[in-house]
Scaffold this motif. Structure first.
Motif, short mmCIF file in Angstrom:
data_model
loop_
_atom_site.label_atom_id
_atom_site.label_comp_id
_atom_site.label_asym_id
_atom_site.label_seq_id
_atom_site.Cartn_x
_atom_site.Cartn_y
_atom_site.Cartn_z
N GLN A 38 5.68 0.21 -8.29
CA GLN A 38 4.55 0.70 -7.52
C GLN A 38 4.39 -0.21 -6.31
N ALA A 39 3.79 0.33 -5.25
CA ALA A 39 3.53 -0.46 -4.05
C ALA A 39 2.05 -0.37 -3.72
N TYR A 40 1.44 -1.53 -3.49
CA TYR A 40 -0.01 -1.59 -3.29
C TYR A 40 -0.35 -2.42 -2.06
N ARG A 41 -1.59 -2.31 -1.65
CA ARG A 41 -2.08 -3.22 -0.62
C ARG A 41 -2.25 -4.60 -1.28
N PRO A 42 -2.29 -5.66 -0.47
CA PRO A 42 -2.29 -7.01 -1.02
C PRO A 42 -3.40 -7.29 -2.03
N ILE B 235 4.13 6.27 -10.70
CA ILE B 235 5.14 5.25 -10.95
C ILE B 235 6.53 5.84 -10.71
N LYS B 236 7.45 4.97 -10.28
CA LYS B 236 8.81 5.38 -9.96
C LYS B 236 9.79 4.40 -10.58
N PRO B 237 10.67 4.85 -11.48
CA PRO B 237 11.64 3.93 -12.07
C PRO B 237 12.83 3.64 -11.16
N ASN B 238 12.97 4.39 -10.09
CA ASN B 238 14.10 4.27 -9.17
C ASN B 238 13.69 3.39 -7.98
N PHE B 239 14.36 2.24 -7.83
CA PHE B 239 13.99 1.29 -6.77
C PHE B 239 14.14 1.90 -5.38
N LEU B 240 15.24 2.59 -5.12
CA LEU B 240 15.45 3.15 -3.79
C LEU B 240 14.42 4.22 -3.45
N TRP B 241 13.97 4.98 -4.45
CA TRP B 241 12.92 5.98 -4.17
C TRP B 241 11.64 5.25 -3.74
#
Length: 205
Positions: A39-43, A68-74
């Protein structure tokens, strides 16, 4: 290469050779006990999670659906390799494998699938009962172009999201330094680009 992540890595080109080129596949870093999702979040959210080892804090909401994404490139495509506003902190979340597999099996597609449901009403009823949504989206190469292969992402809410955020979460991995180091090499045929080691995970959806 300096170890910037706790995950084993391998060149993108080597992994690309063994990955399926088309079809629906769950590519993930996994072992017998766990699966890594991203996952990618704000700080404010990401740094709290790194410090406390869970998804929580004043800026994280359990009342919204979280993908959630199990694939890093995605994940890198979605976050612009950690450059998009609000997605600067990439986290690797190590989940119990049994939990992840249960989430996949219980997921309901975000759009009507007549191969799984006899009618739209039946699908909508399943959507209402389930805490998990499933989408198969085009996977993407390091430079961002679409591939024939499809990648999974899973939307969690309610009790399932709470379980992910707390008791089913084994480890929070801060991927920021690794993402920053690999970003300049994010070209499709760059032999220097390293990625977390991923293999296809066979779970019926």
């Amino acid at each position: 290469m300096e170890d910037l992540t706790q995950l084993p890595t391998e060149s993108h080109l080597a992994q690309r050779e063994r990955w399926p080129q088309s079809g629906r596949h769950i590519l993930a870093h996994h072992d017998a006990q766990s699966v890594i999702v991203y996952q990618a979040y704000r700080p404010s959210i990401g740094e709290y999670a790194v410090r406390h080892g869970r998804l929580d804090g004043p800026d994280f909401s359990l009342s919204r659906m979280s993908w959630i994404k199990p694939n890093f490139l995605w994940m890198m495509y979605r976050s612009g390799w950690g450059t998009k506003e609000g997605q600067e902190v990439t986290l690797g979340l190590r989940l119990r494998r049994a939990f992840f597999e249960q989430v996949v099996r219980e997921a309901v597609p975000s759009t009507f699938d007549d191969r799984r449901y006899p009618s739209r009403d039946a699908w909508q009823e399943a959507v209402g009962r389930s805490d998990v949504r499933l989408q198969w989206d085009p996977d993407h190469a390091p430079a961002g172009n679409k591939l024939e292969r499809r990648a999974i992402q899973l939307g969690l809410r309610g009790r399932t999201l709470a379980a992910l955020a707390h008791e089913e979460l084994l480890e929070v991995i801060d991927m920021r330094a690794f993402v920053e180091a690999q970003r300049p090499m994010a070209q499709n045929d760059n032999p220097e680009l390293q990625l977390p080691v991923e293999h296809a995970l066979d779970i019926e959806t």
